[in-house]
Structure formats: structure tokens, C-alpha cells
Scaffold this motif. Structure first.
Motif, PDB file in Angstrom:
ATOM      1  N   LEU A  38       0.848  -1.192   0.000  1.00 38.37           N
ATOM      2  CA  LEU A  38       0.000   0.000   0.000  1.00 38.37           C
ATOM      3  C   LEU A  38       0.879   1.236   0.000  1.00 38.37           C
ATOM      4  CD1 LEU A  38      -1.186  -2.187   2.425  1.00 38.37           C
ATOM      5  CD2 LEU A  38      -3.204  -0.829   1.896  1.00 38.37           C
ATOM      6  N   TRP A  39       0.557   2.199  -0.878  1.00 39.60           N
ATOM      7  CA  TRP A  39       1.357   3.420  -0.937  1.00 39.60           C
ATOM      8  C   TRP A  39       0.541   4.586  -1.476  1.00 39.60           C
ATOM      9  CZ3 TRP A  39       1.648  -0.538  -4.421  1.00 39.60           C
ATOM     10  CH2 TRP A  39       1.604  -0.234  -5.784  1.00 39.60           C
ATOM     11  N   GLU A  40       1.000   5.776  -1.159  1.00 38.25           N
ATOM     12  CA  GLU A  40       0.375   7.036  -1.583  1.00 38.25           C
ATOM     13  C   GLU A  40      -1.116   7.070  -1.204  1.00 38.25           C
ATOM     14  OE1 GLU A  40       1.991   9.543  -2.439  1.00 38.25           O
ATOM     15  OE2 GLU A  40       3.926   8.799  -3.149  1.00 38.25           O
ATOM     16  N   ILE A  41      -1.371   6.910   0.096  1.00 33.83           N
ATOM     17  CA  ILE A  41      -2.724   6.959   0.648  1.00 33.83           C
ATOM     18  C   ILE A  41      -2.882   8.257   1.432  1.00 33.83           C
ATOM     19  CG2 ILE A  41      -4.472   5.734   1.972  1.00 33.83           C
ATOM     20  CD1 ILE A  41      -3.331   4.021  -0.283  1.00 33.83           C
ATOM     21  N   TYR A  42      -3.985   8.980   1.221  1.00 31.45           N
ATOM     22  CA  TYR A  42      -4.164  10.277   1.879  1.00 31.45           C
ATOM     23  C   TYR A  42      -4.170  10.147   3.395  1.00 31.45           C
ATOM     24  CZ  TYR A  42      -5.966  14.892   3.013  1.00 31.45           C
ATOM     25  OH  TYR A  42      -6.101  16.155   3.540  1.00 31.45           O
ATOM     26  N   GLY A  82      -0.423  13.228  -0.121  1.00 29.32           N
ATOM     27  CA  GLY A  82      -1.440  13.762   0.770  1.00 29.32           C
ATOM     28  C   GLY A  82      -0.875  14.662   1.840  1.00 29.32           C
ATOM     29  N   HIS A  83       0.318  14.330   2.330  1.00 30.37           N
ATOM     30  CA  HIS A  83       0.936  15.130   3.386  1.00 30.37           C
ATOM     31  C   HIS A  83       1.173  16.558   2.918  1.00 30.37           C
ATOM     32  CE1 HIS A  83       3.293  15.609   7.089  1.00 30.37           C
ATOM     33  NE2 HIS A  83       4.128  16.321   6.370  1.00 30.37           N
ATOM     34  N   VAL A  84       1.561  16.702   1.672  1.00 31.12           N
ATOM     35  CA  VAL A  84       1.830  18.030   1.117  1.00 31.12           C
ATOM     36  C   VAL A  84       0.564  18.879   1.116  1.00 31.12           C
ATOM     37  CG1 VAL A  84       2.575  19.280  -0.940  1.00 31.12           C
ATOM     38  CG2 VAL A  84       3.715  17.140  -0.303  1.00 31.12           C
ATOM     39  N   GLN A  85      -0.579  18.259   0.858  1.00 32.11           N
ATOM     40  CA  GLN A  85      -1.807  19.014   0.664  1.00 32.11           C
ATOM     41  C   GLN A  85      -2.663  19.162   1.919  1.00 32.11           C
ATOM     42  OE1 GLN A  85      -4.086  18.123  -2.857  1.00 32.11           O
ATOM     43  NE2 GLN A  85      -2.309  17.371  -3.978  1.00 32.11           N
ATOM     44  N   ARG A  86      -2.482  18.304   2.906  1.00 33.74           N
ATOM     45  CA  ARG A  86      -3.391  18.334   4.040  1.00 33.74           C
ATOM     46  C   ARG A  86      -3.033  19.461   5.003  1.00 33.74           C
ATOM     47  NH1 ARG A  86      -4.074  12.929   5.949  1.00 33.74           N
ATOM     48  NH2 ARG A  86      -5.046  13.811   7.823  1.00 33.74           N
ATOM     49  N   PRO A  87      -4.029  20.108   5.612  1.00 28.09           N
ATOM     50  CA  PRO A  87      -3.751  21.177   6.575  1.00 28.09           C
ATOM     51  C   PRO A  87      -3.265  20.639   7.915  1.00 28.09           C
ATOM     52  CG  PRO A  87      -6.110  20.803   6.398  1.00 28.09           C
ATOM     53  CD  PRO A  87      -5.474  19.953   5.356  1.00 28.09           C
ATOM     54  N   ASP A  88      -3.628  19.391   8.260  1.00 23.32           N
ATOM     55  CA  ASP A  88      -3.248  18.792   9.540  1.00 23.32           C
ATOM     56  C   ASP A  88      -2.159  17.749   9.315  1.00 23.32           C
ATOM     57  OD1 ASP A  88      -5.042  17.223   8.114  1.00 23.32           O
ATOM     58  OD2 ASP A  88      -5.807  16.227   9.904  1.00 23.32           O
TER      59      ASP A  88
END
Length: 615
Positions: free
Chosen positions: A438-442, A502-508
Motif C-alpha cells: 500500500l502506498w500514496e494513501i491520503y 497527501g501530506h503536502v496538501q493536508r492542513p493537519d
């Protein structure tokens, strides 16, 4: 007694003898064929979902094929599960935790937008997808005579009254006024319901209604379903209404029917969305058949994957599109607006618009085996749904999952994005996840979680390989009457938590391998053992305040740069890698675990760039 045993034995024997293998070929298949051989293979997921399967049957997808949409698996029995697997020979060799494999059939929850004709030049470096063209036809006789009802539960509180329409143009129609005192927390906590009308598989239906609200909101969920338990879905909502506010206007809901029914039920779910102390005016106008020309975008686009290795950046208004490859999804029009100096399809060979739906909806399934499938490009969960029991998930690839607007409220809403690789939501039990990548999961690669009164028990995750997910494993269960027991996470290798798109885009930003959120359920037997957790943007471990007594952690290997946090404990104590001994002593966890850099060359299942990052 002997006769009863004979009947049971005969049933089991006959089930074995008559179990059928069905084949699915995305290129050479034909849905009008029997599907019982590679030469008579089906073509689409629609054929798979509509088929009546029996215990012991297998649905086999051809290696190298690509299918779009959502898989809706069917249940087997203990002795004879239903299997969704593969057939044929693949070209590309893949290293899996359980041994070598070959290219897997791909199930994609996305719409391709890689043709220049898919885009319209709006000027000023903004491009948009084409709007749907909908033509309303004959109305459904008798629908306007039906009476709508309301339902509320779990502490939600709403009154409904009938009134004459305030607008003269709706004279002769029924007007419903709902006053909300308490909204609840889940969409099903308040429902507006009508049932008793006929719909046919393969047709589109357009519901038109007038609505106004003293406080603005967006409808939480919409569904056409069977009139009673288990409330099986009858199709897909293609177009949703926009924001309902005090202005008041007509709205449309477009629905594609996948299963005929003479007494269909239509539910508008308002829980958690309709504001407290708001008054909603609802006037149903007409339900009609419709013809549709569409590009397939029928719900929120949560992510856009470019050339299979890069994510476009989701924004919340068209004014936010300031940088190349920013995009915004117009909820009311079902259209993507994209910032690019030239037509996006001329810049990328592949553009996948991931939609707000689970790629596999395993709700209410029992005794199902999923083996050697490639699940990708979905903006909700890879596998999602409630009450999944006695299932096996084996040798799967799950990637580029999540990012959808969970409440479908757009820029004016709660702005919560979500998406897990495999999620067991509420009342899941006796499931095994093994030898998957599993990879690149938000959000989380693997998780079991729930709210309300539910039971989660006997779920094992073992020998999986996880990288570039925000969390490798997440657990929580809320409601003091809920129960969690015997959750085991063992022999997994988890690298680079928080290093994904997802890490780049998430606010938290919250990159962790182990994320144990606030937990209210009666919990026992949560075991984390013999795993490798290497490198996380925040910390490999976070454990919330009320979880310690149920948790056993042992024989794990951690690797985190010395200047980074190793563990975040009780939301008040932080331990660095150098303080590992203090962490062990003060928490009572990981007494047999150690800090050690893993030899990533032992795990060819990980792509080379990830191994080089950890090396």
C-alpha cells in the motif's frame, strides 16, 4: 437427525460440484456472453456486479486488464467463500511479501481526462471539463402523489409540518417544512424519505425540487435504495444539488439506476449537515426519466493523478487556482477547473480524476477472498464500508487513494478530506489482511474504526508493505458501549510515513506509522508486534490519552533520525530517538523492541527510491 445431516452434506457437495469460475476481460470480453471461460469472458464491472453468484464461485480478472468504476462484491459462506482473483499470464514481474507475482488486473475508481477534447479553454490559464448535457423526458406517474416522511435517530431532533407553498408557481404541490433542533453527527441521523415508485435498470432519472433554508448547508448524502433492510443500493447519484440557502431555488438530482424496483425508496440524508435551529422548506416537483451525455464525473474529484506519479493540488474555490496544476471541483456543475498554461492533456500522457467513491465497497460482505488485484485512483477508500466480516485481503496492490471532500460541501463546507487503503468501519470482524503493498494513501494504509454502538474484533494485519501514507495503521472506536477486541498488527514493514502526496496538501500534517486517536470503546487485545517502522515526518508513534491499558507493543524495530520525534504519548510527552529507554520505562510499551536501521535490501517489494531514502 440422519436425514438433516444428509441434506446438509448434499448441499455442501452440490455447492462444490456446481461452483463456477467467471472470467472478465476488459479488452476482448462481452457482457452478453456467459463468462464461464476465457473465450466467453465478460467485459465490465457492471456485468460482475449484476451477476448472481453462489458460494464457491470465483470471479477472475485477466492480468493486464483495466476496469473503471466500483466493485460491489457478493458474499459466500464459511465452507465456500466467493473469490475475486486473476487469470492469464502477465508480463511485468512484481515482488510481493508472499513471493513473486505478475502484473495484476487494475480496478480504477477514476475517470481519464487525457484527451485534448476533454478540456475547454476558459481563458487566463484556466481549463475546465465539459458539462454534462441532461434532457428530461417523461415524468414518473404517481410520484407527485406520494407523501414524504422524516426519520431521526441517535439524539437528532427535527419536526416536519405540511404547508401550502408560499410561491404561487408551486400551487398544487406539497410543501414540507423541517425545523431542526439538533442535527446529529452522521448523515443518517436525519432522513427525508419517500418510497413506492418504479424505476428500471439502465435508465437515468432526474428529480427536481425547490428548497430554501434559513441557514445555508449542503445535503450530506443522497440514495436510491430498496425500501427495507438491508437497504441495498439501486444505483449511483450522478449529479447533486448545490448549496441550499435562504434565497431558495430549484435544484436537481440525477440518478443512474442499476437495479429495477417497483417500490424504490429515495432518501435525502441531512444529519450532521442541516444546521441546528434552521428551517428547511422542501417542495418536490417531479421525477422524470432522463437522457444524459456525460464524461463520467458524477461526484467530487478528490485527486488528479498525473502520469501515474504526481498529484495535482486540490483547491476550494476557482479564485484559489494560482499555481500550475491547481484544480477545483465545482460541486454544483460536476466540473473540474484546472490551472495550466496549456491544455493539460498535451502536458501529460495520463490524467486520472479520482472520484468520491470506494473502489471496492465491501459493506455487509461475508466470506469473500480478494487476491492479487491492483486497486488504485479512488478518492474515498480503496476498500470501504461497514460490517465486513470473515473476509481475506491478500496479495493486493493499493495506491493513490483518498483526497475527496468527505461531506461534499465544497469551499463553503467543513473542508474535510479523507481516504484509507483498507478501512473496516464499524461492526467488522474476523478479517485478515496479508501480503499486500500500500502506498500514496491520503490517510491510513490500514485501519479499523467506528462510532456509535458497534463491535470490532478479530482483525489481523500481517506481512504487509507500506510506504508514503500519512499513517501506516490507524485505530479508534468511539461510543462507550462499543467493543474492540483482538486487533493484531504484526510482521509488517512500514516506511516513510508522511512522505506522500497527501501530506503536502493536508492542513493537519500528521505523518505517523501508528496513529491511535481518542478511543472510548471497551478495548482489549490490541497487539503491535514484530514490525519495522522507519522514518516518519512527525513521529513513528502517536498514542492518545485514554488508550494505554488495551495496548501491547513488543519486538518492533524503529528507525527515526536522531533529531526527530520518536513517540508522541498521551498528547503531552514527546520522546526523541535518544530517549527510547525513557519511552519504554515510562509507558511500559515496547520493552522488547529496539532502535535499529533496517536492511531495506531484504525487502525488494519496496521501490528503489524508497529503499534509497531509508538506506
Amino acid at each position: 437427525m440422519k436425514q438433516s445431516l444428509f441434506i446438509v452434506a448434499f448441499f455442501l457437495l452440490s455447492t462444490t460440484v456446481f461452483a463456477t469460475d467467471y472470467h472478465v476481460d476488459s479488452e476482448a470480453g462481452n457482457d452478453k456472453q456467459a463468462g464461464t471461460s476465457p473465450q466467453s469472458a465478460w467485459k465490465s464491472l457492471d456485468a460482475v456486479n449484476k451477476a448472481t453468484l453462489k458460494p464457491g464461485d470465483r470471479v477472475l480478472f485477466k492480468r493486464g486488464g483495466v476496469w473503471r468504476g466500483q466493485l460491489k462484491p457478493q458474499s459466500g459462506i464459511k465452507e465456500f467463500p466467493i473469490t475475486y482473483g486473476v487469470y492469464g499470464e502477465g508480463k511485468e514481474k512484481v515482488y510481493m511479501p508472499g513471493g513473486e507475482s505478475y502484473e495484476k488486473p487494475q480496478l480504477r475508481g477514476s475517470v481519464p481526462l487525457d484527451k485534448p477534447t476533454d478540456w475547454i479553454d476558459e481563458g487566463n490559464e484556466i481549463w475546465s471539463t465539459k458539462p454534462d448535457t441532461v434532457h428530461a423526458g417523461d415524468k414518473i406517474d404517481g410520484f407527485d402523489k406520494l407523501t414524504w416522511g422524516k426519520h431521526h435517530e441517535e439524539g437528532a431532533d427535527v419536526d416536519m409540518a405540511f404547508a401550502r407553498p408560499g410561491n404561487p408557481q408551486y400551487a398544487g404541490q406539497k410543501e414540507y417544512r423541517l425545523t431542526c433542533r439538533k442535527s446529529g453527527t452522521q448523515s443518517n441521523h436525519i432522513q427525508l424519505i419517500v418510497h413506492g415508485f418504479k424505476i428500471e435498470a439502465g435508465k437515468y432519472y432526474l428529480l427536481r425540487f425547490f428548497a430554501s433554508s434559513t441557514k445555508p448547508f449542503s445535503i450530506a448524502s443522497i440514495g436510491f435504495s430498496e425500501p427495507g433492510a438491508p437497504w441495498g443500493g439501486l444505483g449511483t447519484v450522478v449529479k447533486r444539488p448545490g448549496v441550499i440557502n435562504a434565497e431558495g431555488k430549484e435544484h436537481e438530482i440525477l440518478f443512474r439506476c442499476e437495479k429495477s424496483r417497483d417500490d424504490a425508496r429515495f432518501t435525502i440524508s441531512l444529519g450532521g449537515a442541516l444546521p441546528e435551529n434552521a428551517e428547511l422548506v422542501f417542495v418536490p416537483l417531479r421525477l422524470a426519466e432522463a437522457t444524459v451525455e456525460t464524461n463520467g464525473i458524477n461526484t467530487d474529484v478528490g485527486n488528479m493523478i498525473l502520469d501515474g506519479g504526481k498529484a495535482a493540488f486540490k483547491k476550494w474555490t476557482i479564485a484559489d487556482l494560482k499555481n500550475e496544476d491547481d484544480f477545483w471541483f465545482d460541486m454544483a456543475a460536476n466540473r473540474v477547473f484546472y490551472r495550466s498554461k496549456e491544455n493539460p492533456a498535451t502536458r501529460f500522457k495520463s490524467i486520472e480524476a479520482a472520484l468520491h467513491r470506494h473502489v471496492v465497497d465491501h459493506s455487509n460482505t461475508r466470506y469473500v477472498v480478494f487476491d492479487e488485484l491492483d486497486i488504485r485512483y479512488g478518492a474515498a477508500h480503496g476498500f470501504g464500508g461497514t460490517r465486513a466480516k470473515n473476509n481475506i485481503y491478500r496479495n493486493l496492490d493499493i495506491s493513490w487513494i483518498g483526497g475527496a471532500d468527505q461531506y461534499r460541501q465544497g469551499g463553503d463546507g467543513r473542508r474535510v478530506r479523507f481516504g484509507n487503503g483498507i478501512e473496516f468501519w464499524a461492526d467488522a470482524s474476523d478479517c485478515l489482511v496479508e501480503c499486500c503493498r500500500l502506498w500514496e494513501i491520503y490517510d491510513a494504509a490500514l485501519t479499523n474504526q467506528g462510532s456509535g454502538v458497534n463491535v470490532e474484533k478479530n482483525i489481523t494485519y500481517r506481512m504487509n508493505r507500506i510506504w508514503n501514507c500519512e499513517y501506516s495503521f490507524e485505530y479508534w472506536n468511539r461510543g462507550p458501549e462499543s467493543i474492540t477486541d483482538n486487533i493484531v498488527f504484526e510482521d509488517n514493514v512500514c516506511l516513510t510515513a508522511g512522505y506522500g502526496w497527501g501530506h503536502v496538501q493536508r492542513p493537519d500534517k500528521n505523518g505517523r506509522h501508528l496513529m491511535f486517536y481518542s478511543n472510548q470503546a471497551k478495548t482489549s487485545g490490541v497487539v503491535i508486534r514484530n514490525n519495522i517502522f522507519a522514518m516518519a515526518t512527525e513521529s513513528p508513534v502517536r498514542i492518545d490519552v485514554n488508550f494505554r491499558d488495551a495496548l501491547k507493543m513488543e519486538k518492533n524495530v524503529y528507525w527515526q533520525p536522531a533529531d526527530k520525534m520518536l513517540a508522541f504519548w498521551l498528547m503531552k510527552t514527546r520522546y526523541t530517538t535518544k530517549q527510547f529507554a525513557e519511552y519504554q520505562q515510562e509507558t511500559g510499551l515496547d520493552g522488547t523492541s529496539k532502535i535499529e536501521k533496517p536492511d531495506v535490501e531484504l525487502f525488494p517489494e519496496f521501490p528503489l527510491p524508497i529503499r534509497e531514502l531509508v538506506r
